[in-house]
Design an enzyme around this catalytic site. Structure first.
Site, short mmCIF file in Angstrom:
data_model
loop_
_atom_site.label_atom_id
_atom_site.label_comp_id
_atom_site.label_asym_id
_atom_site.label_seq_id
_atom_site.Cartn_x
_atom_site.Cartn_y
_atom_site.Cartn_z
NE ARG A 91 -20.12 131.04 42.43
CZ ARG A 91 -20.11 130.05 43.31
NH1 ARG A 91 -19.04 129.29 43.43
NH2 ARG A 91 -21.16 129.79 44.07
CG ASN A 146 -22.03 123.49 37.73
OD1 ASN A 146 -22.88 122.73 37.31
ND2 ASN A 146 -21.74 123.62 39.02
CB CYS A 168 -25.31 117.45 39.76
SG CYS A 168 -25.79 118.68 40.99
CG ASP A 169 -21.82 118.28 44.61
OD1 ASP A 169 -22.76 119.07 44.36
OD2 ASP A 169 -20.73 118.68 45.07
CG HIS A 199 -28.01 122.78 39.61
ND1 HIS A 199 -27.06 123.77 39.68
CD2 HIS A 199 -27.42 121.66 40.11
CE1 HIS A 199 -25.94 123.28 40.17
NE2 HIS A 199 -26.13 121.99 40.44
CE1 TYR A 273 -27.55 125.92 42.76
CE2 TYR A 273 -27.53 123.58 43.27
CZ TYR A 273 -26.87 124.79 43.18
OH TYR A 273 -25.55 124.88 43.51
NE ARG A 293 -21.17 129.51 48.35
CZ ARG A 293 -20.54 129.23 49.49
NH1 ARG A 293 -20.59 130.07 50.52
NH2 ARG A 293 -19.87 128.11 49.62
P1 NAD Z 1 -11.94 126.81 40.72
O1 NAD Z 1 -11.93 128.10 39.96
O2 NAD Z 1 -11.26 126.75 42.03
O3 NAD Z 1 -11.29 125.68 39.80
C1 NAD Z 1 -11.46 125.59 38.44
C2 NAD Z 1 -10.10 125.37 37.77
O4 NAD Z 1 -10.35 125.16 36.38
C3 NAD Z 1 -9.14 126.56 37.86
O5 NAD Z 1 -7.92 126.15 38.40
C4 NAD Z 1 -9.02 127.03 36.42
O6 NAD Z 1 -7.74 127.55 36.11
C5 NAD Z 1 -9.28 125.75 35.67
N1 NAD Z 1 -9.68 125.91 34.27
C6 NAD Z 1 -10.44 126.87 33.72
N2 NAD Z 1 -10.58 126.65 32.42
C7 NAD Z 1 -9.89 125.52 32.11
C8 NAD Z 1 -9.67 124.76 30.94
N3 NAD Z 1 -10.20 125.16 29.78
N4 NAD Z 1 -8.91 123.65 31.01
C9 NAD Z 1 -8.37 123.25 32.17
N5 NAD Z 1 -8.56 123.92 33.34
C10 NAD Z 1 -9.30 125.03 33.30
O7 NAD Z 1 -13.48 126.39 40.83
P2 NAD Z 1 -14.22 125.39 41.84
O8 NAD Z 1 -15.13 126.18 42.69
O9 NAD Z 1 -13.24 124.52 42.49
O10 NAD Z 1 -15.14 124.56 40.85
C11 NAD Z 1 -14.64 123.79 39.78
C12 NAD Z 1 -15.78 123.39 38.87
O11 NAD Z 1 -16.56 122.38 39.46
C13 NAD Z 1 -16.76 124.51 38.53
O12 NAD Z 1 -17.20 124.39 37.19
C14 NAD Z 1 -17.89 124.26 39.46
O13 NAD Z 1 -19.09 124.86 39.02
C15 NAD Z 1 -17.94 122.76 39.40
N6 NAD Z 1 -18.66 122.07 40.46
C16 NAD Z 1 -19.70 121.32 40.04
C17 NAD Z 1 -20.43 120.59 40.93
C18 NAD Z 1 -21.59 119.80 40.41
O14 NAD Z 1 -22.47 119.46 41.17
N7 NAD Z 1 -21.67 119.51 39.12
C19 NAD Z 1 -20.10 120.62 42.28
C20 NAD Z 1 -19.01 121.40 42.69
C21 NAD Z 1 -18.30 122.11 41.76
C1 G6P Z 2 -23.56 122.37 44.66
C2 G6P Z 2 -23.92 122.19 43.22
C3 G6P Z 2 -22.78 122.54 42.35
C4 G6P Z 2 -22.29 123.92 42.63
C5 G6P Z 2 -21.96 124.07 44.10
C6 G6P Z 2 -21.65 125.50 44.44
O1 G6P Z 2 -22.62 121.42 45.04
O2 G6P Z 2 -24.35 120.89 42.94
O3 G6P Z 2 -23.16 122.38 41.01
O4 G6P Z 2 -21.12 124.19 41.87
O5 G6P Z 2 -23.04 123.66 44.89
O6 G6P Z 2 -21.07 125.54 45.71
P1 G6P Z 2 -20.26 126.81 46.18
O7 G6P Z 2 -19.78 126.44 47.53
O8 G6P Z 2 -19.16 127.02 45.16
O9 G6P Z 2 -21.24 127.94 46.18
MN MN Z 3 -24.48 120.64 40.71
#
Ligand code: NAD
Ligand code: G6P
Ligand code: MN
Length: 450
Positions: A91, A146, A168-169, A199, A273, A293
């Site tokens: 990231r 994501n 998405c949240d 987004h 976004y 970030r």
């Molecule tokens: P993080 O790095 O703390 O957690 C991600 C985990 O995924 C790690 O433990 C990693 O080892 C694991 N991982 C990676 N590849 C993998 C695979 N192929 N199979 C199983 N596990 C695997 O990250 P985070 O900040 O906690 O975010 C997690 C995910 O959620 C990210 O993709 C983030 O963008 C997403 N997210 C999305 C939204 C949304 O609105 N859609 C909101 C919040 C977070």
């Molecule tokens: C929002 C978005 C997510 C994104 C997150 C990033 O919740 O909807 O898609 O992953 O923000 O937050 P962070 O705290 O990791 O910058």
């Molecule tokens: Mn999102």
């Protein structure tokens, strides 16, 4: 009923587990399984998850922690996916490489989002295939991983029959912030209409108990020049952080842009976004190219979680509130309840358009409201969208589609077109420079491009 969390080592896992456990009766959940490819990270997170289930909420939900796909998915009814391919180290690259060239450095928007997409497409297809192989036939994958826009387009193209709903949240987080700003106690009482890509969308209406609250939101922003509750604004002035991950550090600039965007284009309320596309130069100016970030998250959310676990192991004391994500975990858990119990509750979901927005392509993956029941989303049809939004969305959509096509074909040309087409990138030369740096940084993660 078994729920598997793919990406069990995520910083969001404790919050999601707590939301699930608080809804254990509606979900009839008997077992939660954590699955990750990073055993060490997941085993640590499992310590606090176990504490939430056994000590804090005193449930009898069984906890299984595994790195074995078969053990993780066998007979699961729901898979909540939240993987981050390349973790925060990648990231950081997504955010810092574009900034070197004066472009937006963001996790899901601009070149960073496109790069993250190229890393995530095939690992997500594996999650889908493993679920198909081992989980219950009528399982649902609810995906947060994501960049959800690119992931959902890849699902549509590569696994059209997959039982996956991408979500998405951010919209619900915006609604939560608005509720707090206007003094509305329960944000779930706010009703809204919305359209866009992930987004990349707009609220077209917002009401509370039948009252149109968009004029109040606008007046509030005019007064404060930002969309954040007064208590947060006070904290920011005192250099204190609000207790909301969306309202700290570099996120503060994002909430300031909500005011400016709405001043220029008052018809709708934009998703946060959109600032990266409409106030691009200003986003770059507000960024610190040496501290993005990703660094903030590693120094706060990630550090607090793992320090908290160490502290618990040493002292047996834990601050449970620190691990509760609220709206994020509630949103995905409530969606599972709607699917399982056929509640027909309304949610925003990322689905194939199929005419819901008549003047967007039939096969575009759009983020729109839908009623959710046993059979999945029943999407609510809308009217044609305006030329301004449609033009912006088409450019973004085609940029994201080119990433998916480029990944499948291993085509350098299509990926270069995707980067060039993205509204945040000023020229083809800059697109190529960023792309070539990103190919280096993503060795071992990206498909080979020829
Ligand atoms: P993080 O790095 O703390 O957690 C991600 C985990 O995924 C790690 O433990 C990693 O080892 C694991 N991982 C990676 N590849 C993998 C695979 N192929 N199979 C199983 N596990 C695997 O990250 P985070 O900040 O906690 O975010 C997690 C995910 O959620 C990210 O993709 C983030 O963008 C997403 N997210 C999305 C939204 C949304 O609105 N859609 C909101 C919040 C977070
Ligand atoms: C929002 C978005 C997510 C994104 C997150 C990033 O919740 O909807 O898609 O992953 O923000 O937050 P962070 O705290 O990791 O910058
Ligand atoms: Mn999102």
């Amino acid at each position: 009923m078994i729920i598997t969390i793919a990406g069990g080592g995520s910083t969001f896992t404790p919050g999601i587990v707590k939301s699930i456990a608080l809804r254990r009766e509606e979900l009839e959940v008997t077992e939660i399984r954590l699955f990750d490819i990073d055993k060490e990270r997941q085993d640590k997170v499992a310590i606090v998850v176990n504490w939430i289930l056994k000590e804090e909420l005193k449930t009898d939900i069984k906890l299984t922690v595994t790195t074995d796909e078969k053990e993780a998915y066998t007979d699961a009814s729901f898979i909540f996916a939240q993987i981050r391919t390349g973790k925060y180290a990648m990231r950081e690259q997504d955010e810092k490489i574009p900034l070197k060239y004066g472009c937006v450095g963001q996790e899901t928007c601009g070149p960073g989002g496109l790069a993250y997409g190229l890393r995530t497409i095939f690992p997500m297809m594996k999650v889908i295939d493993d679920a198909e192989k081992y989980a219950k036939k009528d399982h649902w994958i609810l995906n947060y991983s994501n960049p959800a826009a690119i992931v959902s387009e890849a699902c549509r193209k590569l696994r059209p029959n997959a039982r996956i709903i991408n979500i998405c949240d951010m919209p619900i987080a915006i609604v939560d912030i608005i509720a707090q700003s206007l003094g509305i106690k329960d944000y779930t009482e706010i009703e809204y209409d919305y359209f866009g890509l992930n987004h990349f969308g707009w609220f077209t209406s917002m009401t509370h108990q039948g009252r149109d609250i968009l004029p109040e939101v606008k007046a509030y922003m005019k007064k404060h020049q930002i969309l954040l509750p007064e208590s947060y604004i006070e904290n920011i002035k005192k250099n204190l952080n609000a207790d909301n991950r969306h309202a700290v550090s570099s996120w503060v600039h994002v909430w300031e842009t909500m005011y400016e965007m709405t001043e220029y284009f008052p018809d709708y309320l934009p998703n946060t976004y959109l600032n990266y596309y409409l106030l691009t130069k200003e986003a770059v100016e507000a960024a610190n190219p040496n501290h993005t970030r990703a660094n903030e998250v590693m120094e706060t959310r990630e550090k607090n979680l793992f320090d908290g676990i160490e502290q618990f192991l040493k002292t047996g004391e834990i601050n449970g509130e620190a691990f509760y994500a609220g709206a994020h975990g509630n949103w995905i858990s409530d969606l599972a309840i709607a699917l399982k119990n056929d509640t027909r509750q309304r949610f925003l979901v990322i689905v194939e358009n199929r005419g819901a927005l008549p003047n967007m392509p039939y096969d575009a993956m759009v983020e729109v409201p839908a009623y959710i029941g046993k059979k999945g989303p029943e999407v609510i049809a809308q009217d044609n969208i305006s030329l301004f939004q449609q033009g912006l969305m088409m450019q973004q959509l085609n940029s994201e589609k080119l990433i998916v096509e480029g990944a499948i074909e291993g085509s350098y040309q299509k990926i270069l077109q995707a980067f060039t087409l993205n509204k945040t990138v000023p020229s083809a030369r800059v697109a190529k420079q960023i792309l070539d740096d990103m190919i280096e940084a993503n060795k071992g993660y990206w498909p080979e491009l020829k």
